[in-house]
Scaffold this motif. Structure first.
Motif, PDB file in Angstrom:
ATOM      1  N   LYS A  85       0.579  -1.321  -0.046  1.00  0.00           N
ATOM      2  CA  LYS A  85      -0.104   0.016   0.007  1.00  0.00           C
ATOM      3  C   LYS A  85       0.774   1.207  -0.036  1.00  0.00           C
ATOM      4  O   LYS A  85       0.994   2.183  -0.771  1.00  0.00           O
ATOM      5  N   THR A  86       1.814   0.893   0.759  1.00  0.00           N
ATOM      6  CA  THR A  86       2.909   2.465   0.971  1.00  0.00           C
ATOM      7  C   THR A  86       4.193   2.274  -0.038  1.00  0.00           C
ATOM      8  O   THR A  86       4.743   3.218  -0.063  1.00  0.00           O
ATOM      9  N   GLU A  87       4.198   1.224  -0.603  1.00  0.00           N
ATOM     10  CA  GLU A  87       5.221   1.049  -1.320  1.00  0.00           C
ATOM     11  C   GLU A  87       6.635   1.118  -0.744  1.00  0.00           C
ATOM     12  O   GLU A  87       7.475   1.485  -1.246  1.00  0.00           O
ATOM     13  N   GLN A  88       6.794   0.646   0.453  1.00  0.00           N
ATOM     14  CA  GLN A  88       7.892   0.741   1.284  1.00  0.00           C
ATOM     15  C   GLN A  88       8.466  -0.563   1.647  1.00  0.00           C
ATOM     16  O   GLN A  88       7.907  -1.546   1.942  1.00  0.00           O
ATOM     17  N   LEU A  89       9.999  -0.759   1.352  1.00  0.00           N
ATOM     18  CA  LEU A  89      10.789  -1.829   1.632  1.00  0.00           C
ATOM     19  C   LEU A  89      11.625  -1.521   2.867  1.00  0.00           C
ATOM     20  O   LEU A  89      12.436  -0.361   2.680  1.00  0.00           O
ATOM     21  N   THR A  90      11.593  -2.343   4.020  1.00  0.00           N
ATOM     22  CA  THR A  90      12.370  -1.974   4.985  1.00  0.00           C
ATOM     23  C   THR A  90      13.076  -3.364   5.698  1.00  0.00           C
ATOM     24  O   THR A  90      12.703  -4.277   5.300  1.00  0.00           O
ATOM     25  N   SER A  91      14.030  -3.091   6.277  1.00  0.00           N
ATOM     26  CA  SER A  91      14.667  -4.080   6.944  1.00  0.00           C
ATOM     27  C   SER A  91      14.533  -4.074   8.357  1.00  0.00           C
ATOM     28  O   SER A  91      14.037  -2.934   8.907  1.00  0.00           O
ATOM     29  N   GLY A  92      14.931  -5.018   9.328  1.00  0.00           N
ATOM     30  CA  GLY A  92      15.161  -4.837  10.749  1.00  0.00           C
ATOM     31  C   GLY A  92      16.127  -3.651  11.183  1.00  0.00           C
ATOM     32  O   GLY A  92      17.009  -3.505  10.376  1.00  0.00           O
ATOM     33  N   ARG A  93      16.103  -3.084  12.294  1.00  0.00           N
ATOM     34  CA  ARG A  93      16.998  -2.141  12.521  1.00  0.00           C
ATOM     35  C   ARG A  93      18.220  -2.196  12.341  1.00  0.00           C
ATOM     36  O   ARG A  93      19.452  -1.701  12.217  1.00  0.00           O
ATOM     37  N   ASN A  94      18.558  -3.734  13.006  1.00  0.00           N
ATOM     38  CA  ASN A  94      20.066  -4.088  12.940  1.00  0.00           C
ATOM     39  C   ASN A  94      20.378  -5.030  12.045  1.00  0.00           C
ATOM     40  O   ASN A  94      21.552  -5.718  12.050  1.00  0.00           O
ATOM     41  N   GLU A  95      19.480  -5.310  10.910  1.00  0.00           N
ATOM     42  CA  GLU A  95      19.699  -6.278   9.756  1.00  0.00           C
ATOM     43  C   GLU A  95      20.419  -5.612   8.838  1.00  0.00           C
ATOM     44  O   GLU A  95      20.123  -4.342   8.439  1.00  0.00           O
ATOM     45  N   GLN A  96      21.646  -6.375   8.490  1.00  0.00           N
ATOM     46  CA  GLN A  96      22.439  -5.885   7.431  1.00  0.00           C
ATOM     47  C   GLN A  96      21.834  -6.029   6.120  1.00  0.00           C
ATOM     48  O   GLN A  96      21.180  -7.270   5.794  1.00  0.00           O
ATOM     49  N   VAL A  97      21.863  -5.082   5.287  1.00  0.00           N
ATOM     50  CA  VAL A  97      21.394  -5.127   3.699  1.00  0.00           C
ATOM     51  C   VAL A  97      22.391  -4.642   2.952  1.00  0.00           C
ATOM     52  O   VAL A  97      23.125  -3.624   3.204  1.00  0.00           O
ATOM     53  N   THR A  98      22.686  -5.374   1.723  1.00  0.00           N
ATOM     54  CA  THR A  98      23.754  -4.822   0.603  1.00  0.00           C
ATOM     55  C   THR A  98      23.051  -4.447  -0.762  1.00  0.00           C
ATOM     56  O   THR A  98      22.330  -5.439  -1.010  1.00  0.00           O
ATOM     57  N   ILE A  99      23.392  -3.558  -1.151  1.00  0.00           N
ATOM     58  CA  ILE A  99      22.759  -2.959  -2.482  1.00  0.00           C
ATOM     59  C   ILE A  99      23.973  -2.752  -3.434  1.00  0.00           C
ATOM     60  O   ILE A  99      24.723  -2.315  -3.183  1.00  0.00           O
ATOM     61  N   ALA A 100      23.840  -3.458  -4.590  1.00  0.00           N
ATOM     62  CA  ALA A 100      24.762  -3.414  -5.809  1.00  0.00           C
ATOM     63  C   ALA A 100      24.059  -2.650  -6.841  1.00  0.00           C
ATOM     64  O   ALA A 100      23.286  -3.363  -7.377  1.00  0.00           O
ATOM     65  N   ARG A 101      24.815  -1.985  -7.644  1.00  0.00           N
ATOM     66  CA  ARG A 101      24.437  -1.168  -8.596  1.00  0.00           C
ATOM     67  C   ARG A 101      25.687  -0.439  -9.409  1.00  0.00           C
ATOM     68  O   ARG A 101      26.070   0.218  -9.022  1.00  0.00           O
ATOM     69  N   LYS A 102      25.587  -1.022 -10.718  1.00  0.00           N
ATOM     70  CA  LYS A 102      26.576  -0.541 -11.764  1.00  0.00           C
ATOM     71  C   LYS A 102      27.895  -0.319 -11.182  1.00  0.00           C
ATOM     72  O   LYS A 102      28.125   1.073 -11.287  1.00  0.00           O
ATOM     73  N   GLY A 103      28.557  -1.194 -10.510  1.00  0.00           N
ATOM     74  CA  GLY A 103      29.953  -1.153  -9.764  1.00  0.00           C
ATOM     75  C   GLY A 103      29.934  -0.375  -8.583  1.00  0.00           C
ATOM     76  O   GLY A 103      31.067  -0.439  -7.788  1.00  0.00           O
ATOM     77  N   THR A 104      28.790  -0.155  -7.845  1.00  0.00           N
ATOM     78  CA  THR A 104      28.932   0.626  -6.752  1.00  0.00           C
ATOM     79  C   THR A 104      28.096  -0.410  -5.760  1.00  0.00           C
ATOM     80  O   THR A 104      27.017  -0.989  -6.120  1.00  0.00           O
ATOM     81  N   THR A 105      28.858  -0.886  -4.578  1.00  0.00           N
ATOM     82  CA  THR A 105      28.091  -1.584  -3.570  1.00  0.00           C
ATOM     83  C   THR A 105      28.029  -0.927  -2.211  1.00  0.00           C
ATOM     84  O   THR A 105      29.056  -0.333  -1.833  1.00  0.00           O
ATOM     85  N   VAL A 106      26.903  -1.066  -1.797  1.00  0.00           N
ATOM     86  CA  VAL A 106      26.723  -0.206  -0.436  1.00  0.00           C
ATOM     87  C   VAL A 106      26.104  -1.171   0.733  1.00  0.00           C
ATOM     88  O   VAL A 106      25.026  -1.983   0.296  1.00  0.00           O
ATOM     89  N   SER A 107      26.596  -1.370   1.845  1.00  0.00           N
ATOM     90  CA  SER A 107      25.856  -2.109   2.985  1.00  0.00           C
ATOM     91  C   SER A 107      25.552  -1.163   3.974  1.00  0.00           C
ATOM     92  O   SER A 107      26.238  -0.165   4.360  1.00  0.00           O
ATOM     93  N   GLY A 108      24.632  -1.584   4.833  1.00  0.00           N
ATOM     94  CA  GLY A 108      24.351  -0.938   6.178  1.00  0.00           C
ATOM     95  C   GLY A 108      23.144  -1.791   6.817  1.00  0.00           C
ATOM     96  O   GLY A 108      22.765  -2.809   6.416  1.00  0.00           O
ATOM     97  N   THR A 109      22.945  -1.071   7.913  1.00  0.00           N
ATOM     98  CA  THR A 109      21.680  -1.580   8.717  1.00  0.00           C
ATOM     99  C   THR A 109      20.453  -0.456   8.661  1.00  0.00           C
ATOM    100  O   THR A 109      20.834   0.727   8.471  1.00  0.00           O
ATOM    101  N   GLY A 110      19.445  -0.902   9.175  1.00  0.00           N
ATOM    102  CA  GLY A 110      18.459   0.058   9.095  1.00  0.00           C
ATOM    103  C   GLY A 110      17.821   0.449   7.772  1.00  0.00           C
ATOM    104  O   GLY A 110      17.756   1.578   7.661  1.00  0.00           O
ATOM    105  N   PHE A 111      17.825  -0.433   6.868  1.00  0.00           N
ATOM    106  CA  PHE A 111      17.627   0.012   5.468  1.00  0.00           C
ATOM    107  C   PHE A 111      15.963   0.323   5.361  1.00  0.00           C
ATOM    108  O   PHE A 111      15.118  -0.160   5.964  1.00  0.00           O
ATOM    109  N   SER A 112      15.940   1.284   4.527  1.00  0.00           N
ATOM    110  CA  SER A 112      14.532   1.418   4.055  1.00  0.00           C
ATOM    111  C   SER A 112      14.565   2.180   2.475  1.00  0.00           C
ATOM    112  O   SER A 112      15.525   2.823   2.202  1.00  0.00           O
TER     113      SER A 112
END
Length: 190
Positions: A135-162
Motif C-alpha cells: 500500500k505504501t510501497e515501502q521496503l524495510t529491514s530490521g533495525r540491526n539487519e544488514q542489507v547490501t545494495i549493488a548497482r553499476k559497480g557500486t556496492t553499499v551495505s548498512g543496517t536500518g535499510f528503507s
C-alpha cells in the motif's frame, strides 16, 4: 451392612454422577477456529502464476506453499519468484528461504538468504530479512539487519535499510560501508 439402605445407594450414585457431570465442561469461547491454525491449501513442489490482462504478472515456485483462509495469509518455503512489467518483460527475480504474505493487507516478509534482482533499475539486493508494504510501497529491514545494495559497480551495505517505491530512493540508518569501481579503458580502479 451400613450401605444396604436404598436411599444411601441412590445418594452415592447421584453424587458420583453429579461430580462427573460438573467436572467435565466444554468452553467454546477459548477454542481456536480451525481455519486459523490449519491451512486451507498445502502444496509441495508448487508453481503459482498470477495473470493480469492475459499476461503473466507474478510467478512463484516453492518447495512448500500454504494458504490460510481466515486472514488471507500464505507462506512459501524455499521460494523463487519473478515479477513482470505490464508489457510482459521480466522486472524482478529473487529467492528467499521463507516468504510470508498477507494479500488482504498487502504486506510481505522475506527471510533468510534473500537475493533480489531488479532489472529495470540494474539493482541487486541481498539481506536476511525484508518487509514490503504494497500500500505504501515501502521496503524495510530490521533495525540491526544488514542489507547490501549493488548497482553499476557500486556496492553499499548498512543496517536500518528503507526504500521507497514511489521516490525510488533508499537509505540506511547506520553502519554504512561500500565501494565504487570506476571502469576505465586501461583497467579498473577501486
Amino acid at each position: 451392612m451400613l450401605f444396604n439402605n436404598k436411599k444411601v445407594k441412590k445418594s452415592v450414585i447421584f453424587l458420583t454422577a453429579a461430580l462427573c457431570f460438573f467436572s467435565c465442561s466444554l468452553n467454546y469461547e477459548t477454542e481456536k477456529n480451525s481455519e486459523e491454525s490449519v491451512p486451507e491449501f498445502s502444496f509441495t513442489g508448487a508453481v503459482f502464476n498470477r495473470y493480469k490482462d492475459n499476461k503473466i504478472s507474478i510467478q512463484l515456485e516453492a518447495d512448500k506453499l500454504e494458504q490460510y483462509k481466515a486472514d488471507g495469509s500464505s507462506y512459501a518455503q524455499s521460494a523463487q519468484f519473478k515479477t513482470y512489467k505490464d508489457d510482459g518483460t521480466l522486472d524482478t527475480d529473487g529467492y528467499c528461504s521463507l516468504l510470508a504474505s498477507n494479500t488482504n493487507d498487502e504486506k510481505y516478509s522475506l527471510f533468510d538468504g534473500i537475493s533480489i534482482n531488479v532489472y529495470s533499475q540494474d539493482l541487486k539486493i541481498t539481506a536476511q530479512s525484508l518487509h514490503f508494504n504494497g500500500k505504501t510501497e515501502q521496503l524495510t529491514s530490521g533495525r540491526n539487519e544488514q542489507v547490501t545494495i549493488a548497482r553499476k559497480g557500486t556496492t553499499v551495505s548498512g543496517t536500518g535499510f528503507s526504500a521507497s517505491g514511489v521516490s525510488r530512493k533508499f537509505s540506511f540508518e547506520r553502519q554504512v560501508s561500500g565501494s565504487v569501481v570506476d571502469k576505465e579503458d586501461d583497467g579498473d580502479k577501486e
